[in-house]
Design a protein around this motif. Structure first.
Motif, PDB file in Angstrom:
ATOM      1  N   GLY A 114     -16.878 -12.352  -4.759  1.00  0.00           N
ATOM      2  CA  GLY A 114     -17.299 -12.420  -6.149  1.00  0.00           C
ATOM      3  C   GLY A 114     -18.589 -11.659  -6.417  1.00  0.00           C
ATOM      4  O   GLY A 114     -19.446 -11.515  -5.539  1.00  0.00           O
ATOM      5  N   ASN A 141     -25.630 -17.041 -10.249  1.00  0.00           N
ATOM      6  CA  ASN A 141     -24.205 -17.216 -10.538  1.00  0.00           C
ATOM      7  C   ASN A 141     -23.400 -16.327  -9.603  1.00  0.00           C
ATOM      8  O   ASN A 141     -23.613 -15.113  -9.558  1.00  0.00           O
ATOM      9  N   GLN A 143     -19.462 -15.381  -8.624  1.00  0.00           N
ATOM     10  CA  GLN A 143     -18.081 -15.515  -9.073  1.00  0.00           C
ATOM     11  C   GLN A 143     -17.165 -15.821  -7.884  1.00  0.00           C
ATOM     12  O   GLN A 143     -17.501 -15.554  -6.731  1.00  0.00           O
ATOM     13  N   SER A 144     -15.998 -16.393  -8.172  1.00  0.00           N
ATOM     14  CA  SER A 144     -15.054 -16.746  -7.107  1.00  0.00           C
ATOM     15  C   SER A 144     -14.412 -15.493  -6.529  1.00  0.00           C
ATOM     16  O   SER A 144     -14.465 -14.406  -7.116  1.00  0.00           O
ATOM     17  N   ASN A 206     -17.588 -24.034  -7.713  1.00  0.00           N
ATOM     18  CA  ASN A 206     -16.159 -23.902  -7.996  1.00  0.00           C
ATOM     19  C   ASN A 206     -15.342 -24.652  -6.947  1.00  0.00           C
ATOM     20  O   ASN A 206     -15.533 -24.466  -5.744  1.00  0.00           O
TER      21      ASN A 206
END
Length: 225
Positions: A114, A141, A143-144, A206
């Motif tokens: 990510g 942050n 991301q996956s 997540n």
């Protein structure tokens, strides 16, 4: 710890060189007490993405691909960027910065890590040049993972044998508070050592994954001029 026969208690390891970062940086002096720093770079995929170990996936004595978090690199040529502003006010150095790592394409195992974005604000007490303590607040942050490594799956109703083999269980948002310390050899800080100890104060991750308890980083800098 596993319920699979022969794997009641087992350990997996991976080690080696990770991805190598190459970057160029520029400092623009605004005033005697303030400046802007900008850098751009590339992350060269020198870290392995095919590390293997004896996992419970196919029984005892076989080597299987290790999950994403145990691979040493991204497998993709990635772009990094950083911009920061600092200003000295009385005996304090105040700063804000933002940086990003952007993944390009998919690697040979059909996934990509990510993108990573962060922003931080910091203050450092600089009255005494040789000893400079400080505080830092960082928002991050991640991301996956996009795509997936098919070799991590099993032929079963639930195809992911463990949470760390599911690419949706990576990334998330966090806010950390950091305690920093910079030690300089002299007033010009030609040779310096910096330490940072981070404690998460907020984590929204997540899927199913372990949270970070704390982190420690060390760096040494030597100015050539």
């Amino acid at each position: 710890i596993s319920s699979v026969t022969g794997f009641d208690d087992f350990t997996l390891r991976s080690e080696g060189i990770g991805d190598i970062a190459v970057s160029v940086a520029h400092q623009h002096i605004i005033t005697e007490s303030s400046s802007v720093n900008v850098s751009v770079g590339l992350l060269i995929p020198t870290g392995a993405i095919d590390k293997a170990g004896d996992t419970p996936r196919n029984g005892v004595g076989t080597l299987e691909r290790l999950p994403y978090s145990m691979q040493l690199g991204s497998g993709t040529l990635d772009v990094s960027g950083l911009a920061s502003y600092s200003r000295r006010v009385n005996h304090f150095n105040l700063g804000v910065s933002t940086n990003a790592v952007i993944r390009t394409g998919y690697n040979d195992n059909n996934y990509r890590l990510g993108n990573n974005f962060s922003a931080s604000a910091s203050t450092r007490y600089v009255k005494h040049a040789k000893l400079q303590p400080g505080l830092k607040l960082t928002y991050r942050n991640v991301q996956s993972i996009q795509g997936r490594d098919e070799s991590l799956l099993v032929a079963a109703p639930f195809e992911f044998p463990a949470s760390i083999t599911d690419p949706s269980n990576y990334g998330g948002t966090s806010v950390n508070t950091g305690f920093t310390l910079k030690l300089c050899q002299d007033a010009r800080c030609k040779l310096s050592i910096a330490a940072e100890y981070d404690l998460p104060i907020y984590q929204n991750l997540n899927g199913v994954q372990p949270k970070t308890k704390h982190a420690l980083s060390l760096a040494a800098t030597w100015k050539l001029d």
